[in-house]
Design a protein around this motif. Structure first.
Motif, PDB file in Angstrom:
ATOM      1  N   THR A 274      36.050  48.295  44.922  1.00 11.64           N
ATOM      2  CA  THR A 274      37.095  47.759  45.798  1.00 11.64           C
ATOM      3  C   THR A 274      36.745  46.309  46.118  1.00 11.64           C
ATOM      4  O   THR A 274      35.602  46.015  46.482  1.00 11.64           O
ATOM      5  CB  THR A 274      37.179  48.582  47.100  1.00 11.64           C
ATOM      6  OG1 THR A 274      37.520  49.920  46.754  1.00 11.64           O
ATOM      7  CG2 THR A 274      38.230  48.013  48.050  1.00 11.64           C
ATOM      8  N   ILE A 275      37.734  45.422  45.951  1.00 13.97           N
ATOM      9  CA  ILE A 275      37.499  44.002  46.233  1.00 13.97           C
ATOM     10  C   ILE A 275      38.398  43.557  47.377  1.00 13.97           C
ATOM     11  O   ILE A 275      39.599  43.838  47.390  1.00 13.97           O
ATOM     12  CB  ILE A 275      37.785  43.138  44.982  1.00 13.97           C
ATOM     13  CG1 ILE A 275      36.822  43.516  43.847  1.00 13.97           C
ATOM     14  CG2 ILE A 275      37.657  41.639  45.316  1.00 13.97           C
ATOM     15  CD1 ILE A 275      37.082  42.810  42.531  1.00 13.97           C
ATOM     16  N   VAL A 276      37.786  42.885  48.351  1.00 11.57           N
ATOM     17  CA  VAL A 276      38.526  42.297  49.466  1.00 11.57           C
ATOM     18  C   VAL A 276      38.367  40.788  49.380  1.00 11.57           C
ATOM     19  O   VAL A 276      37.276  40.295  49.099  1.00 11.57           O
ATOM     20  CB  VAL A 276      37.961  42.806  50.819  1.00 11.57           C
ATOM     21  CG1 VAL A 276      38.534  42.011  51.987  1.00 11.57           C
ATOM     22  CG2 VAL A 276      38.241  44.296  50.983  1.00 11.57           C
ATOM     23  N   ALA A 290      41.923  41.001  43.889  1.00  7.27           N
ATOM     24  CA  ALA A 290      41.572  41.681  45.146  1.00  7.27           C
ATOM     25  C   ALA A 290      42.460  42.908  45.361  1.00  7.27           C
ATOM     26  O   ALA A 290      43.669  42.843  45.189  1.00  7.27           O
ATOM     27  CB  ALA A 290      41.718  40.725  46.322  1.00  7.27           C
ATOM     28  N   ASP A 291      41.859  44.019  45.742  1.00  7.95           N
ATOM     29  CA  ASP A 291      42.645  45.195  46.122  1.00  7.95           C
ATOM     30  C   ASP A 291      43.303  44.945  47.466  1.00  7.95           C
ATOM     31  O   ASP A 291      44.429  45.362  47.696  1.00  7.95           O
ATOM     32  CB  ASP A 291      41.722  46.418  46.211  1.00  7.95           C
ATOM     33  CG  ASP A 291      41.074  46.702  44.876  1.00  7.95           C
ATOM     34  OD1 ASP A 291      41.772  47.219  43.996  1.00  7.95           O
ATOM     35  OD2 ASP A 291      39.888  46.347  44.699  1.00  7.95           O
TER      36      ASP A 291
ATOM     37  N   PRO B 224      40.709  45.695  30.277  1.00  4.51           N
ATOM     38  CA  PRO B 224      41.965  45.936  30.989  1.00  4.51           C
ATOM     39  C   PRO B 224      41.991  45.138  32.295  1.00  4.51           C
ATOM     40  O   PRO B 224      40.979  45.076  32.993  1.00  4.51           O
ATOM     41  CB  PRO B 224      41.939  47.436  31.267  1.00  4.51           C
ATOM     42  CG  PRO B 224      40.529  47.875  31.041  1.00  4.51           C
ATOM     43  CD  PRO B 224      39.899  46.891  30.119  1.00  4.51           C
ATOM     44  N   PRO B 225      43.114  44.489  32.617  1.00  2.00           N
ATOM     45  CA  PRO B 225      43.168  43.721  33.866  1.00  2.00           C
ATOM     46  C   PRO B 225      43.120  44.662  35.062  1.00  2.00           C
ATOM     47  O   PRO B 225      43.498  45.825  34.966  1.00  2.00           O
ATOM     48  CB  PRO B 225      44.529  43.021  33.778  1.00  2.00           C
ATOM     49  CG  PRO B 225      45.341  43.818  32.825  1.00  2.00           C
ATOM     50  CD  PRO B 225      44.398  44.523  31.902  1.00  2.00           C
ATOM     51  N   ARG B 226      42.643  44.159  36.181  1.00  4.12           N
ATOM     52  CA  ARG B 226      42.639  44.966  37.408  1.00  4.12           C
ATOM     53  C   ARG B 226      44.071  45.127  37.881  1.00  4.12           C
ATOM     54  O   ARG B 226      44.848  44.180  37.829  1.00  4.12           O
ATOM     55  CB  ARG B 226      41.859  44.245  38.510  1.00  4.12           C
ATOM     56  CG  ARG B 226      40.384  44.472  38.466  1.00  4.12           C
ATOM     57  CD  ARG B 226      39.742  43.864  39.688  1.00  4.12           C
ATOM     58  NE  ARG B 226      39.701  44.805  40.807  1.00  4.12           N
ATOM     59  CZ  ARG B 226      38.674  45.600  41.079  1.00  4.12           C
ATOM     60  NH1 ARG B 226      37.614  45.585  40.302  1.00  4.12           N
ATOM     61  NH2 ARG B 226      38.697  46.405  42.116  1.00  4.12           N
ATOM     62  N   ALA B 227      44.398  46.289  38.357  1.00  6.33           N
ATOM     63  CA  ALA B 227      45.738  46.510  38.897  1.00  6.33           C
ATOM     64  C   ALA B 227      45.915  45.624  40.134  1.00  6.33           C
ATOM     65  O   ALA B 227      44.971  45.422  40.896  1.00  6.33           O
ATOM     66  CB  ALA B 227      45.893  47.974  39.267  1.00  6.33           C
ATOM     67  N   ALA B 228      47.119  45.089  40.287  1.00  3.37           N
ATOM     68  CA  ALA B 228      47.374  44.187  41.405  1.00  3.37           C
ATOM     69  C   ALA B 228      47.173  44.917  42.727  1.00  3.37           C
ATOM     70  O   ALA B 228      47.502  46.091  42.866  1.00  3.37           O
ATOM     71  CB  ALA B 228      48.796  43.657  41.323  1.00  3.37           C
TER      72      ALA B 228
END
Ligand SMILES: Cc1cc2nc3c(=O)[nH]c(=O)nc-3n(C[C@H](O)[C@H](O)[C@H](O)COP(=O)(O)OP(=O)(O)OC[C@H]3O[C@@H](n4cnc5c(N)ncnc54)[C@H](O)[C@@H]3O)c2cc1C
Ligand SMILES: Nc1ncnc2c1ncn2[C@@H]1O[C@H](COP(=O)(O)O)[C@@H](O)[C@H]1O
Lengths: 310, 249
Positions: A274-276, A290-291, B224-228
């Motif tokens: 998880t990225i903030v 960023a999530d 694969p790109p990170r989901a938005a």
């Protein structure tokens, strides 16, 4: 297949990176030995012997390995290489310093920073700051490998009972002399293995403001990292740098504060679960990975965040 | 003392690498190329040593296709005295690079070799250590400070836990880290002067070293790109999401 792991250790204990390397090595074959090269390193050897699935520990306890200089350790590995198909070390600064030297002495290519093992000869590795994944097959007789530790789970540290075989030293080449180390003192968890990482960038403005991140990190039991810009500006020491040419981290939670999200920074953290991102510029590229993005002045957001965790 | 410095022509660090449509490699046609940033730092360090009276000649070396000449001209414009272009259309692996450099070290007899710690295309971080091994020399990798003192190079290197200080017997191989120095820009007059500096072209075959690849490229792909993700409006909302949605705190 027989595999020799070059342990990361400080003579007394083995470092966590060795456990991830063991997981990678086990995917290459099932006869795994571990080398402890050091001085006064029987403690590290005993810890290595307790790792499950290890056949034997090779203990080279000799003055010339005291500081694990590549010039001295490489000839030892050349002596041992005949018994192994794979020589494997973690892609730490030690591993990256040593393994290419060993490979060249054996007249083989090294395989840097592998992120997956396809089979005993074939490996995945990120290139171009992790924007491209390559799969390569090695045609060399001996595979000399460094392992991206964040891509392999840590093996269990206890339960095994391998034998410990002492081996002779290979002598001091006299090429390099250790003069000293300035290690960063911190009571925070280690950056590459922490479950939570709080990183600050140029937006932090100065080193004193990092105290704010320490406080937040304290609440989260997190390590503190930084962007290159923050390190170059002297806010924090070099070993805080996360990125293509710094440390690679993949914690459960990565909090980027005042960091724009350059390609080279993303290379070191985009595998985090998880990225903030906290940044007052809503266009900052960090928001693309960023999530959870918070567009806010960090000097307001960080104290509020810390307070909310009470 | 003569210093040999190396520079590689790579995709500009601020351009995102794209895989070719046929999946055979990375697209390098019609994209901006640049000198590997660590090699700019290596050249800068050599120039500073010459300015400090510790060196009298700087030879810049690059291995690559015809356009590599542009990269070497940049090295000359920064201040290298002459250049050696080892010409090849092939991608040479770090072991092959080290073998080529060893042969040049034997003919040029430098007192010091400075390279980058890592080429930012392959991210191998190998060639310097390999060259030091082949020559039987000391290696100072990831250096952030260098003081030359007679036959000794006193270096500081960046390591995982902080900094390490070593005394290396010279000649030796050093590889630059980011904080070694801030490389200069080439001025216009120096760019003009660089056009007249000597550039020796050597077809790679003439060196008689084995640079055959040891690895086969099986595939390249883009991860694969990170989901938005989402934007949150406040710290409270952020804390709530981290606790209840992501469950990471
Ligand atoms: C060869 C090479 C290797 C590199 N390796 C690395 C590497 O390993 N790691 C790395 O990180 N970089 C690396 N870089 C550098 C990278 O390209 C960027 O320059 C760097 O990451 C930028 O750091 P930053 O995001 O902190 O700074 P900036 O790009 O200046 O961003 C600062 C951010 O802070 C925000 N901000 C400012 N004030 C506030 C405030 N009050 N509140 C909230 N937000 C605020 C701004 O909006 C901005 O987005 C490398 C570059 C090269 C060429
Ligand atoms: N083709 C090349 N020509 C000149 N120098 C190179 C070449 N390839 C690698 N190098 C040097 O070796 C360093 C390390 O490269 P690498 O091992 O490929 O990451 C680079 O920073 C360069 O200084």
């Amino acid at each position: 297949m027989s595999i020799l792991i070059i342990a990361e250790h400080d003579n007394a204990e083995i470092k966590g990176a060795t456990l991830n390397t063991l997981t990678a090595a086990a995917k290459m074959g099932d006869s795994v030995d571990i080398l402890i090269a050091g001085s006064g390193c029987s403690g590290a050897a005993e810890a290595a012997a307790a790792l499950p699935g290890v056949r034997s520990v090779k203990l080279a306890d000799s003055a010339e390995y005291a500081n694990q200089l590549a010039e001295n350790v490489a000839p030892l590995l050349v002596q041992l290489a005949g018994d192994y198909s794979h020589l494997v070390a973690p892609a730490t600064t030690n591993g990256k310093n040593l393994m290419p030297r060993v490979a060249a002495l054996l007249d083989v290519m090294a395989i840097s920073d592998i992120s997956d093992v396809v089979d005993a000869d074939t490996f995945e590795r990120p290139i171009y700051a992790g924007n491209v994944l390559s799969v390569i097959k090695s045609n060399d007789a001996t595979k000399v490998i460094t392992v991206r530790t964040t891509k392999f789970a840590a093996a269990e540290a206890a339960g095994g009972s391998a034998s410990i075989d002492s081996i002779d030293g290979s002598g001091d080449t006299g090429l390099a002399t250790f003069e000293g180390q300035d290690l960063t003192q911190s009571d925070r968890p280690e950056l590459t293995s922490a479950k939570v990482v709080v990183s600050g960038g140029r937006g932090m403005q100065n080193g004193d403001n990092f105290a704010m991140l320490d406080e937040l990190a304290g609440k989260l039991n997190a390590a503190v990292g930084a962007s290159r810009a923050a390190v170059d500006a002297g806010f924090v020491p070099n070993d805080y740098q996360v990125g293509q040419t710094g440390k690679v981290v993949a914690p459960d939670l990565y909090i980027a504060i005042g960091i724009s999200g350059a390609i080279q920074h993303l290379a070191g953290m985009k595998d985090s679960k998880t990225i903030v991102a906290i940044n007052n510029d809503e266009e900052a590229p960090i928001f693309q990975v960023a999530d959870y993005g918070l567009v806010m002045d960090l000097f307001d957001a960080v104290p509020q965040f810390t307070a909310a965790l009470d | 003392m003569k210093i040999l410095v190396t520079c590689k022509r790579v995709l500009d660090p601020y351009v995102k690498a794209r895989v070719k449509a046929d999946g055979t490699g990375v697209n390098l046609d019609n994209v901006k190329m640049a000198m590997n940033p660590f090699d700019e730092i290596a050249i800068e360090e050599a120039i500073r040593m010459r300015e400090a009276g510790k060196a009298d000649e700087i030879v810049a070396v690059s291995i690559g296709a015809a356009k590599t000449e542009e990269t070497l001209r940049t090295a000359l414009a920064m201040g290298a005295d002459r250049a050696v272009h080892v010409v090849t259309e092939d991608d040479i692996e770090p072991l092959g690079v080290a073998k080529v450099l060893k042969s040049l070290v034997e003919s040029e007899q430098p007192g010091l070799v400075i390279m980058g710690k890592q080429a930012i295309d392959g991210d191998s971080n190998q060639a310097g250590q390999m060259l030091a091994a082949l020559l039987g020399w000391a290696q100072g990798t990831n250096v952030s400070n260098v003081e030359l003192d007679g036959d000794t190079a006193n270096i500081t290197r960046e390591i995982d836990g902080g900094l390490e200080r070593l005394a290396l017997k010279m000649p030796c191989v050093l590889t630059s880290d980011l904080r070694l120095n801030e490389p200069r820009y080439a001025s216009l007059p120096n760019i003009m002067k660089a056009k007249k500096k000597p550039m020796d072209k050597k077809p790679i075959d003439e060196l008689g070293v084995d640079t055959a690849p040891r690895q086969t490229l099986v595939s390249v792909s883009e991860p694969p790109p990170r989901a938005a993700g989402v934007k949150v409006a406040s710290v409270d909302e952020l804390v709530d999401k981290l606790k209840n949605e992501a469950q990471v705190i």
